[in-house]
Design an enzyme around this catalytic site. Structure first.
Site, mmCIF file in Angstrom:
data_model
loop_
_atom_site.group_PDB
_atom_site.id
_atom_site.type_symbol
_atom_site.label_atom_id
_atom_site.label_comp_id
_atom_site.label_asym_id
_atom_site.label_seq_id
_atom_site.Cartn_x
_atom_site.Cartn_y
_atom_site.Cartn_z
ATOM 1 N N SER A 193 -5.950 -3.402 14.729
ATOM 2 C CA SER A 193 -5.452 -2.751 15.707
ATOM 3 C C SER A 193 -6.724 -1.631 16.959
ATOM 4 C CB SER A 193 -4.774 -1.448 14.886
ATOM 5 O OG SER A 193 -5.965 -0.618 14.209
ATOM 6 N N LYS A 253 -12.152 -4.677 2.437
ATOM 7 C CA LYS A 253 -11.867 -4.309 2.914
ATOM 8 C C LYS A 253 -12.707 -3.214 3.488
ATOM 9 C CE LYS A 253 -7.567 -1.620 4.335
ATOM 10 N NZ LYS A 253 -6.321 -1.172 3.903
ATOM 11 N N LYS A 276 -11.896 -7.685 6.507
ATOM 12 C CA LYS A 276 -11.180 -7.024 7.275
ATOM 13 C C LYS A 276 -11.929 -5.803 7.533
ATOM 14 C CE LYS A 276 -7.471 -3.960 7.798
ATOM 15 N NZ LYS A 276 -6.316 -3.052 7.250
ATOM 16 N N CYS A 292 -4.084 6.208 -0.251
ATOM 17 C CA CYS A 292 -3.261 4.720 -0.030
ATOM 18 C C CYS A 292 -3.119 4.871 -1.970
ATOM 19 C CB CYS A 292 -3.782 3.927 -0.412
ATOM 20 S SG CYS A 292 -4.454 3.425 1.296
ATOM 21 N N CYS A 296 1.122 -0.885 0.052
ATOM 22 C CA CYS A 296 -0.120 -0.020 0.031
ATOM 23 C C CYS A 296 1.207 1.252 0.329
ATOM 24 C CB CYS A 296 -0.461 -0.011 1.277
ATOM 25 S SG CYS A 296 -2.055 0.875 0.880
ATOM 26 N N TYR A 308 -2.427 -9.261 16.517
ATOM 27 C CA TYR A 308 -1.876 -8.574 17.596
ATOM 28 C C TYR A 308 -1.814 -9.399 18.198
ATOM 29 C CZ TYR A 308 -2.171 -4.752 13.892
ATOM 30 O OH TYR A 308 -2.161 -3.975 13.094
ATOM 31 N N ARG A 337 -3.449 3.430 12.491
ATOM 32 C CA ARG A 337 -2.576 4.660 11.388
ATOM 33 C C ARG A 337 -1.731 5.082 13.180
ATOM 34 N NH1 ARG A 337 -8.506 6.209 8.781
ATOM 35 N NH2 ARG A 337 -8.663 3.898 7.517
ATOM 36 N N GLU A 385 -16.448 -8.228 -4.314
ATOM 37 C CA GLU A 385 -14.700 -8.206 -4.358
ATOM 38 C C GLU A 385 -14.224 -8.926 -4.636
ATOM 39 O OE1 GLU A 385 -13.072 -5.357 -3.996
ATOM 40 O OE2 GLU A 385 -14.413 -3.641 -3.971
#
Ligand code: PBG
Length: 324
Positions: A274, A195, A248, A130, A120, A313, A205, A233
């Site tokens: 995140s 996404k 996502k 992006c 990206c 994570y 971010r 998609e």
């Protein structure tokens, strides 16, 4: 046959019986661990909204890989923080860019660890979008060439899997074409296919310093209320050559994961993003939730919905708990 012949509680009566009839399981093999790499040496800077996640210089990243590897986690995904940003995201496709260096270091030390790269421009552009910007618009077609260049530079550096996350139309095909032309026909494409333009990317971010300087990403990422569109998609990405598709975020989109699993036979990944991490961490920090229980439950839910792979994570923590 109903009660009293049937008693659902019989198969719940002990942990051993519950283990025997458990329909969904977690294993370290299911996880991909995200890492944020930055220039310099000895850098290990914690991200405020993501306790336990760091911006790492490459030497520190290598230490982290040792841990990931020994926990049996098969893969990582790399995000880069460039030295400088510009309008066309030059460091994204620079052979000496931070991600390209990190790929080489990772493959050098841990050749069997699967290196995935996020493809990206948003971390590398000064406007934070992006793609290439004209006025207030993000241009689709001119961006494709830069994304393909980025993916190729990752493949040349040794990446096993490239993962375009930009949501430009046609990027999977553009990347596949360039990789094949240059002799990287075995490099895997994991497409961030569905996404969504999500508020759950907030902490990322901060970690990647990639907040758009104007506007938002709604003109390229998907509108959260749409489900059928996600299937279109995914179908298009498969047609263009995706090997693995992704949904996502994960937890607010379990229905999408399930629908994609029902309809398509490719390996399916889901990104436990995140914000999903930050919410649990914040509640755990206040003593409001039991971390191990809710992380296990959340990751299991993502698998139960139909994901084969989870980018999370929590990968190291979960792998550690599974080994206990
Ligand atoms: C880059 C990218 C983003 C994430 C992965 N790749 C951010 C965004 O689209 O704004 C989000 C990951 C996360 O929130 O954990 N386009």
């Amino acid at each position: 046959m109903a009660f009293p012949i049937t008693r659902m509680r019989r198969l719940r009566s002990s942990e051993t019986i519950r283990r025997m009839v458990r329909e969904t399981t977690l294993a370290p093999d299911d996880f991909i661990y995200p890492l944020f790499v930055t220039h310099g040496r000895g850098v290990r800077k914690e991200i405020g909204s993501m306790p336990g996640v760091f911006n790492l210089s490459i030497d520190e990243m290598v230490k982290e890989l040792g841990e990931v590897h020994s926990l049996g986690i098969p893969g990582i995904i790399l995000f880069g923080l460039p030295e400088t940003k510009d309008a066309i995201g030059s460091e994204a496709y620079d052979d000496e860019g931070v991600v390209q260096q990190a790929i080489r270091a990772a493959k050098d030390r841990y050749p069997d660890l699967v290196v995935v790269t996020d493809v990206c421009l948003c971390e590398y552009t000064d406007h934070g979008h992006c793609g290439i910007v004209q006025g207030s618009r993000v241009l689709n077609d001119p961006t494709l060439e830069l994304l393909a260049k980025t993916a190729l530079s990752h493949a040349v550096a040794g990446a096993d899997i490239v993962a375009p996350s930009d949501m430009m139309d046609g990027r999977v095909g553009a990347i596949r074409k360039v990789l094949d032309e240059e002799g990287y026909e075995n490099t895997v494409i994991m497409a961030y296919s569905a996404k969504y333009a999500s508020g759950f990317y907030g902490p990322f971010r901060e970690a990647a310093d990639s907040t758009p300087k104007f506007g938002d990403r709604r003109a390229y990422q998907m509108d959260p209320p749409n489900a059928r569109e996600a299937l279109r998609e995914v179908a298009l990405d498969i047609e263009e050559g995706a090997d693995i598709v992704m949904v996502k975020p994960a937890l607010a989109y379990l229905d999408i994961i399930h629908a994609v699993r029902d309809r398509f036979d490719l390996p399916l990944a889901a990104y436990n993003v995140s914000g999903e991490y930050a919410m649990i961490k914040a509640a755990v920090d206040r003593g409001w939730l039991d971390e191990r229980r809710v992380v296990t439950e959340s990751l299991t839910a993502i698998r139960r919905a139909g994901a084969d792979l989870i980018l999370t994570y929590f990968a190291k923590d979960m792998a550690r708990w599974l080994a206990e």
